[in-house]
Design a protein around this motif. Structure first.
Motif, short mmCIF file in Angstrom:
data_model
loop_
_atom_site.label_atom_id
_atom_site.label_comp_id
_atom_site.label_asym_id
_atom_site.label_seq_id
_atom_site.Cartn_x
_atom_site.Cartn_y
_atom_site.Cartn_z
N ARG A 236 0.83 -1.21 0.00
CA ARG A 236 0.00 0.00 0.00
C ARG A 236 0.86 1.26 0.00
O ARG A 236 0.54 2.23 -0.69
CB ARG A 236 -0.94 0.00 1.20
N ALA A 237 1.94 1.25 0.78
CA ALA A 237 2.81 2.43 0.82
C ALA A 237 3.38 2.73 -0.57
O ALA A 237 3.42 3.88 -1.00
CB ALA A 237 3.94 2.22 1.83
N GLU A 238 3.83 1.68 -1.27
CA GLU A 238 4.37 1.88 -2.62
C GLU A 238 3.30 2.42 -3.56
O GLU A 238 3.56 3.33 -4.36
CB GLU A 238 4.92 0.56 -3.15
N ALA A 239 2.12 1.85 -3.49
CA ALA A 239 1.03 2.32 -4.36
C ALA A 239 0.68 3.77 -4.07
O ALA A 239 0.44 4.56 -4.99
CB ALA A 239 -0.19 1.42 -4.19
N LEU A 240 0.63 4.13 -2.79
CA LEU A 240 0.27 5.50 -2.42
C LEU A 240 1.32 6.50 -2.87
O LEU A 240 0.98 7.58 -3.38
CB LEU A 240 0.07 5.59 -0.91
N SER A 241 2.60 6.19 -2.69
CA SER A 241 3.63 7.15 -3.10
C SER A 241 3.64 7.33 -4.61
O SER A 241 3.80 8.44 -5.12
CB SER A 241 5.02 6.73 -2.59
#
Length: 284
Positions: A236-241
């Motif tokens: 999720r962190a990768e997708a959000l950034s």
């Protein structure tokens, strides 16, 4: 003060991976964590034959395919969730070679693990794969009894387990990608992951790096920006950034204000000290 630790370094996911484990039970835990990351690399890579390249060949030929790799299936299920979470701004199927194609053209049934596309396209998991791999490595370490660890996949993807060995959160300073000694934001992580995406800096000139494309209008993103996202999930962190980096102002504002995680978007277009873009800095 002496702190018992062991470090494992190796190449995977197209980058340098480091596993710093504190406490006991190193050997079995490190083997399990490394295997978890390498399994993700083997399943999701598009740079050598893999389950993903098999699926891509079928999708490009207009055929549906049954996925027999559980790691790829799990990744696709996670992609469905983060695509919705980011209002479609994270899209592993968008590609300038297939104008207009994207995840919206994918038909994926997680119950049968079958996937098809309504038009020719291919999947490229990009940075999501690193976060997804760190999630699986952290799960392996926790299963092995590790209560304190720090993992990195390159300089832009980090995950921590438990507290820092000296107590409290793990402190990180996010450097400016092109200004020496400048810091964008300082953070403490506790059982969290962190992802950094940027359009500037040395890493953006790598020959294998694809252009950043905004889903919806297909615009190539050239603005000087840096996005930082903290989440319990590395995927999720990768997708959000990534989503923050490609979003227009309205889309970025929705993402910055839309969840309990810490999300930041910096405008790096100024020569002076960096400022925070659109909705300013949001740390919910």
């Amino acid at each position: 003060m002496s702190i018992a630790a062991q470090v494992e370094r190796f190449g995977a996911m197209g980058t340098r991976v480091e596993l710093h484990v504190f406490g006991g039970g190193f050997a079995h835990a490190l083997v399990a964590a490394r295997r978890a990351i390498e399994n993700v690399d083997d399943a999701l890579t598009i740079h050598r034959p893999s389950p993903t390249t098999v699926v891509n060949d079928e999708l490009l030929a207009g055929r549906d395919v049954a996925i027999d790799d559980p790691v790829l299936t799990e990744a696709l299920i996670a992609i469905q969730d983060v695509h919705a979470l980011t209002d479609g701004l994270f899209d592993p199927a968008i590609d300038h070679r297939f104008a207009g194609a994207g995840w919206g053209d994918i038909v994926f049934d997680p119950r049968t693990a079958r996937i098809a596309a309504t038009r020719p396209l291919a999947l490229d998991f990009g940075g999501f794969g690193k976060g997804f791999a760190l999630d699986r490595a952290c799960a392996a370490l926790r299963d092995a009894g590790i209560v304190s660890a720090c993992l990195s996949a390159g300089e832009s993807s980090l995950a921590v387990i438990g507290e820092h060995p000296l107590g409290g959160g793990w402190p990180f300073a996010i450097p400016h990608p092109s200004q020496a000694c400048a810091v964008l934001v300082e953070l403490e992580l506790l059982d969290e992951t962190l992802s950094i995406s940027t359009t500037v800096g040395a890493g953006t000139h790598a020959p294998e790096r694809a252009a950043m494309i905004r889903p919806g209008d297909g615009a190539i993103v050239t603005a000087a920006r840096c996005a930082v996202a903290v989440d319990r999930s590395g995927g999720r962190a990768e997708a959000l950034s990534t989503a923050l980096l490609v979003a227009d102002d309205a889309g970025a504002r929705r993402l910055l204000e839309g969840g309990p995680t810490r999300r930041f978007l910096f405008d790096l277009s100024q020569e002076a000290a960096p400022t925070v873009d659109v909705a300013r800095m949001h740390a919910a």
